[in-house]
Design a protein around this motif. Structure first.
Motif, short mmCIF file in Angstrom:
data_model
loop_
_atom_site.label_atom_id
_atom_site.label_comp_id
_atom_site.label_asym_id
_atom_site.label_seq_id
_atom_site.Cartn_x
_atom_site.Cartn_y
_atom_site.Cartn_z
N ALA A 177 38.92 32.93 93.09
CA ALA A 177 38.26 33.59 91.94
C ALA A 177 36.84 34.00 92.33
CB ALA A 177 38.24 32.65 90.74
N SER B 187 38.73 28.55 86.12
CA SER B 187 40.01 28.82 86.78
C SER B 187 40.47 27.58 87.56
CB SER B 187 39.92 30.05 87.70
OG SER B 187 39.18 29.74 88.88
N CYS C 163 34.72 30.93 87.34
CA CYS C 163 35.44 30.40 88.52
C CYS C 163 35.83 28.95 88.31
CB CYS C 163 34.57 30.49 89.77
SG CYS C 163 34.20 32.17 90.25
N THR D 277 41.76 27.86 94.29
CA THR D 277 41.71 28.78 93.14
C THR D 277 40.27 29.20 92.84
OG1 THR D 277 43.66 27.72 92.20
CG2 THR D 277 42.33 29.01 90.68
#
Ligand code: CMC
Length: 432
Positions: free
Chosen positions: A243, A256, A253, A239
């Protein structure tokens, strides 16, 4: 790079396609399918079970043999002989530091531990009973609004400064989440203390009294952080990479990654283990819950068992199991009913055919929740501790990706199963 190739042939005719096979330093070869999209094909791989999404030199896992290496060093050696900040240095820069580099790195991290004072005010916007992971997602994302001086991600020095800030500030924010939750004042970080001692201080000291961390507990938490520091291309790391692949701000980031980690199939498992043990409540009910875990019609799973990659023992689980015994001995908690229940459940499941056949062994989270609970860390903070540890892994992987000249914005395709093209009908003509 190997000279090997595979040839893809199609049963319905069409030109065969030759694909190169790439070899890493360890692990299975991978088929390089990059040219397929130009030929009008995509691969279908839900959950990415058969996909290597990037090159990486950081962490290596052999799930069948139960191996985990950070930059080539076995996790057992790092957990026994290293400390968390040294592991951070190793993950970020690729080599263990010498004494001078280590002292400089530790000092730099200490310099960054405070968060901007205005961030304190954000907390009051949250309900006191908000889950600390919800607050973490918001607060770490909010860092992106404060540290504008070093946000050119193409500049390696700027990336390094963001990395220091994240490693240093996430523990401060994590402890603030706890203090806010229980209504105590925030405790400022103390530069005289080591990384782990300082975190425990910010969690458990109050302005009315100091806090002397127990060295056995400090060592246990140090190990938990080392064991959770990185784990290859897991869901939250992927993830963060996804990101980051669009050039996003590093703090956003990492936020996330925290959001992804929160799920019970990932970092939320240690919290889910304790919730499950509390729900089972008594040894006499273990059988009933095992039957539920085995039943096809029941979505209940035995939390803390099984792993996407480790189809043998999770090497981190063995270290954590030993640590668990050390901590409970130190605190005189060997008779703790929840711990006794956990050991009984572990024994019964390990002897059960269903779990043996599917190679479902206790994972690291089965034990880490018990250790953290014994240390006085509340259940809703367990995933936060995981996020604190994993921040360095996310940062190191993000840093590696930005520095990779072949990296591209992540953009998977799909197997479309919706309607074919159809004509829009005005509302008055529908249902006739
Ligand atoms: N309890 C009961 N059955 C299970 C469990 C479990 N914990 N885990 C897997 N199975 C069964 C599953 O039902 C399936 O059975 P069948 O072949 O009959 O359909 C088989 O084992 C294979 O399962 P899977 O879902 O294909 O395995 P996966 O690799 O996709 O899932 C997992 C891995 C971790 C999501 C899963 O084992 C799980 O949900 N475990 C419990 C949650 C947990 O402890 N998560 C923490 C992982 S460690 C922390 C980290 O590294 O993030």
């Amino acid at each position: 790079m190997s000279e090997a190739k595979v040839t893809l042939t199609f049963s319905h005719g069409g030109e065969p396609i030759e694909l190169p096979v790439l070899s890493g330093t360890l692990g299975p070869d991978v088929i390089d399918i990059r040219s397929l999209s130009k030929r009008g094909y995509f691969t279908y791989d839900p959950g990415f079970l058969s996909t290597a999404s990037c090159p990486s030199s950081i962490t290596y896992i052999d799930g069948d043999k139960g191996l985990l290496f950070y930059r080539g060093y076995p996790i057992e050696q790092l957990a026994e002989q290293s400390d968390f900040l040294e592991v951070c240095y190793l993950l970020l820069f690729g080599e263990l530091p010498d004494a001078e580099q280590k002292a400089k790195f530790d000092a730099t991290v200490k310099d960054h531990t405070m968060v901007h004072d205005q961030m304190n005010r954000f907390f009051t916007g949250f309900r006191r009973d908000a889950h600390p992971m919800a607050i973490m997602v918001g607060m770490v994302g909010a860092l992106s609004a404060f540290y504008h001086d070093s946000l050119d991600i193409a500049n390696p020095r700027h990336r390094e400064i963001s990395a220091f800030r994240l490693i240093a500030k996430v523990p401060t924010i994590a402890a603030m989440c706890y203090k806010y939750n229980i209504g105590q004042p925030f405790m400022y970080p103390q530069s005289r203390l080591g990384y782990v001692d300082n975190f425990l201080y910010m969690m458990f000291a109050t302005p009315c009294g100091d806090y002397e961390p127990n060295p056995v507990l400090v060592r246990a938490l140090e190990r938990i952080l080392i064991l959770h520091a990185d784990h290859e291309q897991n869901a939250s790391t992927s993830t963060v990479r996804l990101a980051g692949s669009s050039g996003s701000n590093p703090f956003a980031c990492i936020a996330s990654g925290i959001a992804c980690l929160w799920g019970p199939a990932h970092g939320g498992a240690n919290e889910a283990v304790l919730a499950m043990l509390e729900e089972i409540g008594d040894e006499s009910r273990i059988g009933q819950y095992l039957e539920r875990a085995k039943s096809k019609g029941d979505s209940f799973r035995l939390m803390g068992f099984g792993h996407r990659v480790y189809k043998n023992m999770d090497p981190r689980a063995e270290i954590m199991r030993r640590t668990c015994h050390e901590v409970l001995d130190e605190l005189g908690l060997n008779d703790d009913p929840l711990f006794k229940l956990a050991l009984k459940l572990e024994k019964i499941a390990l002897e059960d055919d269903y779990f043996i056949q599917r190679k479902l062994y206790p994972n690291v989270d089965f034990y880490s929740g018990i250790v953290l609970r014994a240390m006085g860390i509340p259940t809703n903070m367990l995933t936060v501790i995981f996020a604190l540890a994993r921040t360095i892994g996310w940062v190191a992987q993000w840093h590696e990706m930005i520095g990779d000249p072949e990296a591209k914005i992540g953009r998977p395709r799909q197997l479309y199963q919706g309607n074919k093209m159809r004509e829009f009908l005005p509302l008055s003509e529908r249902g006739e």
